[in-house]
Design an enzyme around this catalytic site. Structure first.
Site, mmCIF file in Angstrom:
data_model
loop_
_atom_site.group_PDB
_atom_site.id
_atom_site.type_symbol
_atom_site.label_atom_id
_atom_site.label_comp_id
_atom_site.label_asym_id
_atom_site.label_seq_id
_atom_site.Cartn_x
_atom_site.Cartn_y
_atom_site.Cartn_z
ATOM 1 N N ILE A 1 0.835 -1.201 0.000
ATOM 2 C CA ILE A 1 0.000 0.000 0.000
ATOM 3 C C ILE A 1 0.866 1.246 0.000
ATOM 4 C CG2 ILE A 1 -1.883 1.213 1.167
ATOM 5 C CD1 ILE A 1 -2.558 -1.525 2.496
ATOM 6 N N SER B 1 -6.684 -0.417 10.517
ATOM 7 C CA SER B 1 -7.269 -1.595 9.870
ATOM 8 C C SER B 1 -8.679 -1.850 10.372
ATOM 9 C CB SER B 1 -6.390 -2.816 10.166
ATOM 10 O OG SER B 1 -7.047 -4.016 9.829
ATOM 11 N N TYR C 1 -2.395 -8.748 15.869
ATOM 12 C CA TYR C 1 -2.197 -7.735 14.823
ATOM 13 C C TYR C 1 -3.228 -6.616 14.963
ATOM 14 C CZ TYR C 1 -2.872 -5.455 10.323
ATOM 15 O OH TYR C 1 -3.050 -4.516 9.347
ATOM 16 N N LYS D 1 -2.997 -2.333 16.093
ATOM 17 C CA LYS D 1 -3.621 -1.198 15.406
ATOM 18 C C LYS D 1 -4.541 -0.437 16.367
ATOM 19 C CE LYS D 1 -1.905 -1.909 11.251
ATOM 20 N NZ LYS D 1 -0.948 -0.957 10.629
#
Length: 354
Positions: free
Chosen positions: A15, A127, A151, A155
């Site tokens: 990205i 996310s 994960y 975030k």
């Protein structure tokens, strides 16, 4: 070129690299840092080929505060777009300490370097995993967060850290971009997702099945409460996503404080629907097997992007068919991704990395 620059951390990643292209095409001055542990310097070369512009690049780890400060001292930075981090849900359940250390500690050190350098604008790569297993579909930004894997929790915690900083100190602005499932590639076929090892996400794995690198796709879970039993996700084209970062960067000039935005299409597709869509792009049926659910996965993550549509004047525009076609164009032209290209960064780009 504008006089002040945008610093992009993780700018050699999937990205990040597409966002750097959009920044350069909009005549922004850009400085990229990346430690290249899960990316390749060849991505920087491809950016330069696509944009016909030279990229200022430093091989720097965000855990190395001294090197970060050196970058800020060398360039007049006005904003940071922060992508750098470990990013695989499954892997995070196996090595959670690595994820917490790299993603959270690295971000704290980056924010400290920004503060010491008087840079108070940040666009953060968050996310949709922060929502956990959401009670409302499509998901609005007002929904409580509650990630279900390490994960996602990194975030979520980083969002809190940035929000607390904006509350505690004047003149900080942050856009927390909760994006859904990035897919596709640059329309030129020159740049796309370049997973190292076995891909963690559906579309790059499926594209490797299509070129014969993988025997079949494993579909994790077929007993969810969905039309065909497989998970539903909101797949957004990576170029649309990159443009969302430019829109958020432009929002920083208005002094919004700390704001959250979903970047998605607002349309969900099951895994089997995505397989059928990609089959159409490839022109044949690709093999898959239904297997047990994967730890940390949830039934449905579909965005409500209305806030980003209204406040950022941004909307995902690229169709699912175009996204699948761009992915196949990239993969068929680059069967091994960027693996066949020498990925070493120039010696002069190394300041002091861990």
């Amino acid at each position: 070129m504008s006089e002040k620059a945008v610093l992009v951390t993780g700018g050699a990643g999937y990205i990040g690299s597409h966002t750097v292209i959009e920044l350069l095409n909009s005549n922004q001055s850009v400085v990229v840092i990346d430690n290249l542990t899960n990316s390749s310097y060849e991505a920087i070369r491809r950016i330069e080929k696509i944009t016909e512009k030279k990229v200022i690049f430093y091989k720097v780890d965000i855990l190395d505060k001294k090197a970060l400060l050196e970058v800020f001292q060398r360039h007049e930075i006005w904003a940071v777009i922060h992508f750098a981090g470990l990013k695989a849900v499954g892997e995070s359940t196996r090595i959670p300490l690595d994820y917490y250390h790299n993603n959270i500690t690295g971000t704290v050190l980056l924010l400290e370097a920004m503060k010491e350098s008087q840079v108070k604008n940040i666009v953060f790569s968050s996310s949709a995993t922060v929502y956990g297993d959401p009670a409302v579909i499509p998901i609005p930004e007002t929904l409580p967060t509650g990630a279900t894997n390490p994960y996602g929790r990194t975030k979520q915690f980083i969002e809190h850290i940035i929000r607390d900083l904006c509350t505690a100190e004047e003149n900080w602005n942050a856009a927390l971009l909760r994006y859904f499932n990035p897919a596709g590639a640059h329309p030129s076929g020159t740049l796309g997702e370049n997973p190292l090892g076995i891909p963690n996400n559906l579309m790059p794995f499926l594209s490797q099945v299509a070129i014969g690198k993988r025997e079949y796709l494993s579909v994790f879970g077929h007993d969810y409460e969905t039309p065909d039993g497989t998970c539903i996700r909101d797949y957004i084209n990576v170029v649309d996503l990159a443009k969302g970062h430019l829109a958020a960067l432009n929002k920083m000039k208005d002094g919004p404080g700390c704001v959250e935005y979903n970047l998605g299409t607002g349309r969900g597709n099951t895994v089997l629907e995505m397989i059928h869509a990609f089959n159409k792009a490839v022109g044949r049926e690709l093999p898959y097997k239904l297997v047990d659910r994967r730890p940390g996965d949830v039934r449905n993550l579909t965005a409500n992007p209305a806030k980003a549509n209204a406040e950022l004047h941004w909307k995902a525009e690229i169709s699912l068919d175009e996204t699948c076609a761009s992915l196949w164009n990239w993969q068929s032209k680059n069967p091994n991704g960027l693996e066949d290209c020498p990925g070493e960064a120039p010696a002069e780009s190394v300041i002091c990395y861990i």
